[in-house]
Structure formats: structure tokens, C-alpha cells
Design a protein around this motif. Structure first.
Motif, PDB file in Angstrom:
ATOM      1  N   LEU A  19      -3.313 -11.153   8.085  1.00  0.00           N
ATOM      2  CA  LEU A  19      -2.616 -10.374   8.804  1.00  0.00           C
ATOM      3  C   LEU A  19      -1.113  -9.868   8.242  1.00  0.00           C
ATOM      4  CD1 LEU A  19      -3.027  -8.059  10.968  1.00  0.00           C
ATOM      5  CD2 LEU A  19      -1.842  -9.680  12.495  1.00  0.00           C
ATOM      6  N   PHE A  20      -0.489 -11.168   7.981  1.00  0.00           N
ATOM      7  CA  PHE A  20       0.935 -10.743   7.510  1.00  0.00           C
ATOM      8  C   PHE A  20       0.845 -10.147   6.042  1.00  0.00           C
ATOM      9  CE2 PHE A  20       4.342 -12.562   4.976  1.00  0.00           C
ATOM     10  CZ  PHE A  20       5.407 -12.206   5.692  1.00  0.00           C
ATOM     11  N   ARG A  21      -0.049 -10.556   5.265  1.00  0.00           N
ATOM     12  CA  ARG A  21      -0.415 -10.116   3.796  1.00  0.00           C
ATOM     13  C   ARG A  21      -0.805  -8.325   3.915  1.00  0.00           C
ATOM     14  NH1 ARG A  21      -2.965 -15.079   3.069  1.00  0.00           N
ATOM     15  NH2 ARG A  21      -5.043 -14.102   2.892  1.00  0.00           N
ATOM     16  N   PHE A  22      -1.736  -8.050   5.093  1.00  0.00           N
ATOM     17  CA  PHE A  22      -1.851  -7.021   5.276  1.00  0.00           C
ATOM     18  C   PHE A  22      -0.571  -6.196   5.691  1.00  0.00           C
ATOM     19  CE2 PHE A  22      -3.635  -3.431   7.656  1.00  0.00           C
ATOM     20  CZ  PHE A  22      -4.584  -2.706   7.045  1.00  0.00           C
ATOM     21  N   GLY A  23      -0.104  -6.636   6.245  1.00  0.00           N
ATOM     22  CA  GLY A  23       1.065  -5.802   6.659  1.00  0.00           C
ATOM     23  C   GLY A  23       2.092  -5.343   5.471  1.00  0.00           C
ATOM     24  N   ILE A  24       2.413  -6.503   4.651  1.00  0.00           N
ATOM     25  CA  ILE A  24       3.063  -5.960   3.423  1.00  0.00           C
ATOM     26  C   ILE A  24       2.251  -5.064   2.298  1.00  0.00           C
ATOM     27  CG2 ILE A  24       3.636  -7.186   1.217  1.00  0.00           C
ATOM     28  CD1 ILE A  24       4.235  -9.867   2.870  1.00  0.00           C
ATOM     29  N   THR A  25       1.060  -5.243   2.351  1.00  0.00           N
ATOM     30  CA  THR A  25       0.356  -4.215   1.538  1.00  0.00           C
ATOM     31  C   THR A  25       0.134  -2.725   2.278  1.00  0.00           C
ATOM     32  OG1 THR A  25      -1.242  -5.933   0.844  1.00  0.00           O
ATOM     33  CG2 THR A  25      -2.236  -3.757   0.804  1.00  0.00           C
ATOM     34  N   CYS A  60      -3.791   2.175  -4.843  1.00  0.00           N
ATOM     35  CA  CYS A  60      -2.918   1.026  -4.718  1.00  0.00           C
ATOM     36  C   CYS A  60      -3.258   0.121  -3.576  1.00  0.00           C
ATOM     37  CB  CYS A  60      -1.317   1.497  -4.337  1.00  0.00           C
ATOM     38  SG  CYS A  60      -0.319   0.271  -3.853  1.00  0.00           S
ATOM     39  N   ASN A  61      -3.883   0.664  -2.535  1.00  0.00           N
ATOM     40  CA  ASN A  61      -4.220  -0.183  -1.541  1.00  0.00           C
ATOM     41  C   ASN A  61      -5.468  -0.900  -1.800  1.00  0.00           C
ATOM     42  OD1 ASN A  61      -5.231  -1.133   0.966  1.00  0.00           O
ATOM     43  ND2 ASN A  61      -4.922   0.961   1.931  1.00  0.00           N
ATOM     44  N   TYR A  62      -6.484  -0.368  -2.499  1.00  0.00           N
ATOM     45  CA  TYR A  62      -7.646  -1.297  -3.034  1.00  0.00           C
ATOM     46  C   TYR A  62      -7.288  -2.625  -3.864  1.00  0.00           C
ATOM     47  CZ  TYR A  62     -12.013  -2.924  -4.831  1.00  0.00           C
ATOM     48  OH  TYR A  62     -13.038  -3.787  -5.115  1.00  0.00           O
ATOM     49  N   GLY A  63      -6.272  -2.184  -4.879  1.00  0.00           N
ATOM     50  CA  GLY A  63      -5.796  -3.486  -5.637  1.00  0.00           C
ATOM     51  C   GLY A  63      -5.197  -4.568  -4.817  1.00  0.00           C
ATOM     52  N   LEU A  64      -4.398  -4.253  -3.953  1.00  0.00           N
ATOM     53  CA  LEU A  64      -3.620  -5.038  -3.139  1.00  0.00           C
ATOM     54  C   LEU A  64      -4.408  -5.669  -2.116  1.00  0.00           C
ATOM     55  CD1 LEU A  64      -0.043  -3.282  -2.838  1.00  0.00           C
ATOM     56  CD2 LEU A  64      -0.738  -5.484  -4.142  1.00  0.00           C
ATOM     57  N   THR A  65      -5.154  -4.939  -1.388  1.00  0.00           N
ATOM     58  CA  THR A  65      -6.373  -5.399  -0.498  1.00  0.00           C
ATOM     59  C   THR A  65      -7.063  -6.445  -0.949  1.00  0.00           C
ATOM     60  OG1 THR A  65      -5.808  -3.596   0.884  1.00  0.00           O
ATOM     61  CG2 THR A  65      -7.894  -4.640   1.407  1.00  0.00           C
ATOM     62  N   THR A  66      -7.859  -6.157  -2.000  1.00  0.00           N
ATOM     63  CA  THR A  66      -8.490  -7.043  -2.593  1.00  0.00           C
ATOM     64  C   THR A  66      -7.829  -8.415  -3.032  1.00  0.00           C
ATOM     65  OG1 THR A  66     -10.020  -5.259  -3.316  1.00  0.00           O
ATOM     66  CG2 THR A  66     -10.418  -7.424  -4.680  1.00  0.00           C
ATOM     67  N   VAL A 119      -3.019   2.287  10.800  1.00  0.00           N
ATOM     68  CA  VAL A 119      -2.995   1.033  10.122  1.00  0.00           C
ATOM     69  C   VAL A 119      -3.680   0.096  10.898  1.00  0.00           C
ATOM     70  CG1 VAL A 119      -1.621  -0.586   9.223  1.00  0.00           C
ATOM     71  CG2 VAL A 119      -1.082   1.739   8.725  1.00  0.00           C
ATOM     72  N   PRO A 120      -3.462  -0.251  12.129  1.00  0.00           N
ATOM     73  CA  PRO A 120      -4.180  -1.260  12.737  1.00  0.00           C
ATOM     74  C   PRO A 120      -5.861  -1.047  12.740  1.00  0.00           C
ATOM     75  CG  PRO A 120      -2.388  -0.596  14.053  1.00  0.00           C
ATOM     76  CD  PRO A 120      -2.535   0.216  12.983  1.00  0.00           C
TER      77      PRO A 120
END
Length: 135
Positions: A19-25, A60-66, A119-120
Motif C-alpha cells: 500500500l505504501f509503494r502504491f501511494g508513491i506510484t 507510467c502507472n503500468y510500469g511502476l505498478t508492475t 485512487v483507493p
């Protein structure tokens, strides 16, 4: 009993950091999305500007999320799930954007309100794609 507590603790830690990493992404991609929106808004309407920002933010989101949020690799399944969840996400976002504009909220603030709401929801959808899809 002690083993079960240990498993629950480890599961909680894993979800907390995800969840923390998702917040950054999410923050980074939302800033990119909003920046593109603002730039495009200077010469086009809100729907086109929002869609352009969404498209750039999506890449951007796909790369960071993955790689960062869920520490995975691209697969056919997570690409399909990601695109599917983002089609729903986009429809929700564009609907909320127009609702806020209709309510008289200005075109510079409306996208920020949309992102705070969506976002949530996006995290839950993506968690289903990346975590449930691995099982």
C-alpha cells in the motif's frame, strides 16, 4: 496459535508496504496525469485534456505498478487485467470529472477531487489483478 499470529503479522506487513509503494506510484502518476492535463487544457477542452493526461499517466502507472508496487513482471494476464481495470477507472474518472464540472467546481480543481476519490478504488482493482492473479 503463535504460528498463526506470525503469519498474520507477515501478511499485514506485506500489505502495508504494498500500500505504501502504491501511494508513491499513485502520487507520481497522478502528478504526471495532472501536469499533462493542465498543459493540454491550455489549448483544448477538459475531456481531451483529461484523456491525454490519463493516457500518459497510464503508461507510467503500468510500469511502476508492475515492477515497484507489486514487484512483478509484465504478463499477458496482468496487462489485460490492468487495461480492463483502467477502462473502468477511466469511465469512473471522466464521469466524476464531468459531474464536478457540472456542479460548478472549476476545471483546475475537479481532476484533483476525482483522483482523491478514485485512487483507493484503483488500488483494490489492481490488487485483484496483481495479487489474486498470481494464485
Amino acid at each position: 496459535m503463535a504460528q498463526r499470529i506470525k503469519e498474520l503479522w507477515q501478511h499485514w506487513q506485506k500489505d502495508f508496504w504494498r500500500l505504501f509503494r502504491f501511494g508513491i506510484t499513485g502520487t507520481l502518476c497522478s502528478l504526471i496525469h495532472y501536469g499533462i492535463y493542465c498543459l493540454c487544457l491550455l489549448f483544448t477542452n477538459t475531456t481531451i485534456a483529461y484523456t491525454a493526461g490519463y493516457g500518459v499517466g497510464l503508461l507510467c502507472n503500468y510500469g511502476l505498478t508492475t515492477y515497484f508496487t507489486f514487484k512483478g513482471k509484465p504478463t499477458k494476464n496482468n496487462v489485460a487485467g490492468f487495461v480492463g481495470s483502467h477502462i473502468l477507472n477511466y469511465l469512473l474518472e471522466i464521469g466524476l470529472l464531468h459531474l464536478f464540472l457540472w456542479m460548478g467546481i472549476n476545471k483546475w480543481l475537479s481532476p484533483i477531487l476525482v483522483m482523491v476519490i478514485v485512487v483507493p478504488i484503483n488500488f483494490v482493482l489492481l490488487r485483484l489483478v496483481f495479487v489474486k492473479g498470481k494464485k
